[in-house]
Design an enzyme around this catalytic site. Structure first.
Site, short mmCIF file in Angstrom:
data_model
loop_
_atom_site.label_atom_id
_atom_site.label_comp_id
_atom_site.label_asym_id
_atom_site.label_seq_id
_atom_site.Cartn_x
_atom_site.Cartn_y
_atom_site.Cartn_z
N ASP A 87 -3.52 4.23 0.24
CA ASP A 87 -4.44 3.68 -0.75
C ASP A 87 -3.67 2.72 -1.64
O ASP A 87 -3.09 3.11 -2.66
CB ASP A 87 -5.04 4.82 -1.57
CG ASP A 87 -6.25 4.38 -2.37
OD1 ASP A 87 -6.73 3.25 -2.15
OD2 ASP A 87 -6.74 5.16 -3.20
N GLU A 127 -5.29 10.06 1.64
CA GLU A 127 -6.61 9.46 1.79
C GLU A 127 -7.20 9.64 3.18
O GLU A 127 -8.41 9.75 3.34
CB GLU A 127 -6.55 7.97 1.45
CG GLU A 127 -7.91 7.30 1.42
CD GLU A 127 -7.84 5.81 1.18
OE1 GLU A 127 -8.90 5.19 0.98
OE2 GLU A 127 -6.74 5.25 1.19
N LYS A 176 -3.19 6.80 6.26
CA LYS A 176 -3.88 5.71 5.58
C LYS A 176 -3.41 5.67 4.13
O LYS A 176 -3.49 6.68 3.43
CB LYS A 176 -5.39 5.90 5.64
CG LYS A 176 -6.17 4.71 5.09
CD LYS A 176 -7.67 4.96 5.19
CE LYS A 176 -8.43 3.70 4.80
NZ LYS A 176 -8.07 3.20 3.46
#
Length: 317
Positions: A33, A178, A31
């Protein structure tokens, strides 16, 4: 040449790891950011970058225009995330923030691009050479994506690991990332929908903080705290860590309002005094735990969520 389809990005649902018995049905990606973006390549060696809200942000990222020279000879639409990487190769949202919102200031965007260049993570392909690919399963779209895109200094395709979501989440945690996004191998692309077929899992940390103030709520929260102001003691002074305004149930908020009323005082306990208009200060005696994803370089909590009050703990000041 037919116009490209105008699409909205598919969104992930917050969730947890799948049961071990069904883990083989999911692929895990890191993931990132950053700023979500759809990349439109009409086929004439130009490109258009749209934000999640649909705004044209092409001029904000001049270094990405080279993608049009590499892939822009055939009409295509990609989904991705724009990030700025730190020295360790990890996305740093703070470094990206000055680059956002500059679509109307191309000269400033160009200057900042020289100091903090962005990197485009291309994680899906939605349209290519006249074909709508959104109805294909994720695993097939990944194959097409990997065939089309070669890594370059300014863009890349993220790795994807099927059947090992737990190991991938632990890898992300160990490397300060993240979190991960899980995608069902058989899932189609659902434009504009927050789908259970994509699941985002953040690496969440817990921190003990001292409450030094609060902000009044509005509307149905009138008379109750809308957020508390949290800090930590450093060298004997209470350093501000940011505001926390989510995570309570109604009873917890009411109980906290009572405790904050008892602890009220006129003087700010933080050093230096934070710029928080409307703040009400309290004696720094209440200790709580909050969940968060990271600390900014200024020492503020990112994505803080209330976890629980800790009446069993005393502040460290």
């Amino acid at each position: 040449m037919a116009p490209l389809p105008r699409l909205a990005p598919m969104l992930a649902t917050p969730g947890s790891l799948p049961p071990s018995r069904s883990e083989h049905l999911w692929s895990a990606e890191t993931k990132y950011d950053g700023q979500r973006a759809l990349i439109y390549l009409p086929g004439d060696h130009t490109l258009l970058i749209r934000s999640r809200s649909g705004d044209d942000i092409t001029a904000a990222y001049p270094e990405l225009h080279a993608l049009a020279d590499t892939l822009g000879g055939v009409p295509r639409v990609f989904d991705g995330e724009i990030v700025v990487l730190d020295e360790a190769g990890r996305p740093d949202f703070e470094r990206l923030q000055p680059r956002m919102g500059l679509a109307g200031s191309p000269a400033k965007a160009a200057r900042l691009a020289a100091r903090a260049p962005v990197h485009l993570i291309l994680f899906d392909v939605l349209f290519s050479a006249g074909q709508d690919l959104t109805g294909l399963p994720y695993v097939r779209r990944r194959e097409v994506l990997e065939q089309l895109v070669d890594a370059a200094p300014t863009w890349s395709v993220p790795g994807a690991v099927a059947g090992h979501s737990r190991e991938t989440l632990e890898f992300a945690r160990e490397h300060g990332l993240e979190g991960i996004v899980l995608k069902r191998l058989d899932s189609v692309y659902e434009p504009g929908r927050r789908s259970p077929n994509w699941v985002k899992i953040r690496n969440v940390r817990t921190l003990g903080v001292v409450i030094g103030g609060w902000l009044p709520g509005h509307g149905r929260l009138t008379g109750l705290p809308g957020a508390v102001l949290a800090g930590q003691y450093e060298d004997g002074v209470l350093a501000y860590r940011g505001s926390v305004g989510t995570g309570w149930n109604e009873r917890e908020r009411a109980d906290l309002a009572h405790l904050l009323g008892i602890a009220a005082m006129d003087e700010c306990p933080f050093t230096p005094v934070p710029a928080v208009p409307g703040a009400r200060w309290v004696l720094p005696r209440l200790v709580a735990e909050v969940r968060y994803t990271a600390l900014t370089r200024a020492g503020l909590l990112r994505h803080p969520v209330w976890h629980r009050l800790r009446p069993d703990l005393a502040p460290d000041g």
